[in-house]
Design an enzyme around this catalytic site. Structure first.
Site, PDB file in Angstrom:
ATOM      1  N   ASP A  44      34.881  43.460  30.666  1.00  0.00           N
ATOM      2  CA  ASP A  44      35.783  43.284  29.198  1.00  0.00           C
ATOM      3  C   ASP A  44      35.991  41.884  29.140  1.00  0.00           C
ATOM      4  O   ASP A  44      36.648  41.202  28.390  1.00  0.00           O
ATOM      5  CB  ASP A  44      37.176  44.202  29.232  1.00  0.00           C
ATOM      6  CG  ASP A  44      37.903  43.917  30.586  1.00  0.00           C
ATOM      7  OD1 ASP A  44      37.258  43.346  31.612  1.00  0.00           O
ATOM      8  OD2 ASP A  44      38.831  44.506  30.751  1.00  0.00           O
ATOM      9  N   SER A  45      35.394  41.003  30.375  1.00  0.00           N
ATOM     10  CA  SER A  45      35.629  39.628  30.469  1.00  0.00           C
ATOM     11  C   SER A  45      34.684  39.109  29.254  1.00  0.00           C
ATOM     12  O   SER A  45      34.702  38.038  28.708  1.00  0.00           O
ATOM     13  CB  SER A  45      34.634  38.717  31.636  1.00  0.00           C
ATOM     14  OG  SER A  45      33.377  39.623  31.600  1.00  0.00           O
ATOM     15  N   ASP A  83      32.648  48.477  31.380  1.00  0.00           N
ATOM     16  CA  ASP A  83      34.279  48.581  31.704  1.00  0.00           C
ATOM     17  C   ASP A  83      35.145  49.242  30.543  1.00  0.00           C
ATOM     18  O   ASP A  83      34.839  49.321  29.290  1.00  0.00           O
ATOM     19  CB  ASP A  83      34.830  47.013  31.562  1.00  0.00           C
ATOM     20  CG  ASP A  83      35.176  46.293  32.784  1.00  0.00           C
ATOM     21  OD1 ASP A  83      35.266  46.991  33.642  1.00  0.00           O
ATOM     22  OD2 ASP A  83      35.298  45.001  32.907  1.00  0.00           O
ATOM     23  N   GLU A 115      40.368  49.681  36.053  1.00  0.00           N
ATOM     24  CA  GLU A 115      40.960  48.509  37.017  1.00  0.00           C
ATOM     25  C   GLU A 115      42.490  49.629  37.397  1.00  0.00           C
ATOM     26  O   GLU A 115      42.995  50.034  36.518  1.00  0.00           O
ATOM     27  CB  GLU A 115      41.686  47.280  36.252  1.00  0.00           C
ATOM     28  CG  GLU A 115      40.883  46.543  35.972  1.00  0.00           C
ATOM     29  CD  GLU A 115      41.125  45.389  35.116  1.00  0.00           C
ATOM     30  OE1 GLU A 115      42.382  45.023  35.134  1.00  0.00           O
ATOM     31  OE2 GLU A 115      40.362  44.455  34.688  1.00  0.00           O
ATOM     32  N   GLU A 182      38.594  41.911  43.690  1.00  0.00           N
ATOM     33  CA  GLU A 182      38.683  40.549  43.018  1.00  0.00           C
ATOM     34  C   GLU A 182      39.622  39.785  43.596  1.00  0.00           C
ATOM     35  O   GLU A 182      40.738  40.325  43.842  1.00  0.00           O
ATOM     36  CB  GLU A 182      38.785  40.846  41.419  1.00  0.00           C
ATOM     37  CG  GLU A 182      38.902  39.429  40.783  1.00  0.00           C
ATOM     38  CD  GLU A 182      38.539  39.248  39.530  1.00  0.00           C
ATOM     39  OE1 GLU A 182      38.373  40.464  38.847  1.00  0.00           O
ATOM     40  OE2 GLU A 182      39.095  38.308  38.732  1.00  0.00           O
TER      41      GLU A 182
HETATM   42  O1  KIV Z   1      35.072  42.008  33.224  1.00  0.00           O
HETATM   43  C1  KIV Z   1      34.444  41.269  34.319  1.00  0.00           C
HETATM   44  O2  KIV Z   1      33.654  40.790  34.000  1.00  0.00           O
HETATM   45  C2  KIV Z   1      34.771  42.188  35.303  1.00  0.00           C
HETATM   46  C3  KIV Z   1      34.290  41.200  36.568  1.00  0.00           C
HETATM   47  C4  KIV Z   1      34.921  39.999  36.721  1.00  0.00           C
HETATM   48  C5  KIV Z   1      34.184  42.052  37.939  1.00  0.00           C
HETATM   49  O3  KIV Z   1      35.523  42.970  35.805  1.00  0.00           O
END
Ligand code: KIV
Length: 275
Positions: A44-45, A83, A115, A182
């Site tokens: 979700d980044s 995610d 998460e 993380e």
């Molecule tokens: O959303 C993402 O890219 C992540 C990574 C930073 C592990 O959760």
């Protein structure tokens, strides 16, 4: 050979580091897959790197399905993890299973990631019962940025370190197939990696994890808004892109692009008959 929950588990047992990287589109996923990474995370980044938000909170299920499906179409061998966005699983165990199912059915992911630790063990257990592999994510969990009061290293005092170990164990007991750690101090992440039977994937968690993950724009020097301490730039693709764009602009303005080899031909007699 397709990477699966079984091959990833075997990598931990054989001390062969697991390589995870993010990707959010078909072209990039194809390059990552062909490079030989074991697993691709549609993180979700993408809220920040692809959509320009300041955090991950605005990312929707529709965003995640759209990008996961594009990545899945580009991948042959990597294990694709999608995610679960903010509020797609926190609301109830039922929502968690329904939305995990959508990422698998519509996005064609191989697993979902969520998460949280012990509080989300019931959610993980229910998703796993629906035959969907779950990757958990503990330590700095960016969806909780407002609760944490910022992006900070986690598990630094005895109580917080004990809570992280408890979270990791609860996640494993609930049936998760991997866990992302993380921003966890390296010695604590190493200890967690030794205590768990499932693989740990570190980001800002030192070399003692069973694998590593980085956001691809970070490791390729493409995302300049913010550079966390744990990022290493392995190639300056951002600079190569800027240089390529400058050359395109220059040659187009000069008239040296397009050259003859870029043009389609027509018989002169056809042109003559036009006048
Ligand atoms: O959303 C993402 O890219 C992540 C990574 C930073 C592990 O959760």
């Amino acid at each position: 050979m397709k990477n699966t929950v079984l091959t990833l588990q075997k990598q931990k047992e054989e001390k062969d580091k697991i390589i995870m990287v993010t990707a959010y589109d078909y072209t990039t996923a194809k390059i990552m897959d062909e490079s030989g990474v074991n697993t691709i995370l549609v993180g979700d980044s993408l809220g920040m790197t692809m959509l320009g938000y300041e955090d991950t909170l605005s990312v929707t299920m529709e965003d995640m399905i759209h990008h996961t499906a594009a990545v899945s179409r580009g991948v042959k061998e990597a294990f694709v993890v999608a995610d679960m966005p903010f509020m797609s699983y926190q609301t109830s165990v039922y929502d968690a299973v329904v939305n995990a199912g959508r990422l698998m059915k519509e996005g064609r992911a191989n697993a979902v990631k969520l998460e949280g630790g012990v509080e989300f063990a019931p959610h993980i257990e229910a998703i796993v019962k629906a035959s969907i592999p779950v990757v958990a994510h503990i330590g700095l969990t960016p969806q909780s940025v407002n609760a944490f009061g910022g992006f900070k290293v986690q598990g630094k005092d005895v109580e917080a370190a004990k809570k992280l170990i408890e979270d990791a164990k609860a996640i494993e007991a609930a049936g998760a197939c991997m866990v992302v750690l993380e921003c966890v101090p390296a010695k604590l992440a190493e200890r967690i990696s030794q205590e768990l039977t499932i693989p740990t994937i570190g980001i800002g968690a030192g070399a003692g994890c069973d694998g590593q993950v980085l956001v691809y724009q970070d490791l390729l020097g493409m995302y300049g808004d913010f550079k966390p301490k744990f990022v290493k730039v392995f190639a300056n693709v951002g600079e190569v892109m800027r240089e390529g764009m400058k050359a395109y602009i220059r040659e187009t303005k000069e008239g040296t692009f397009p050259a003859e080899e870029h043009c389609f031909k027509i018989d002169d007699s056809v042109i003559e008959k036009l006048y």
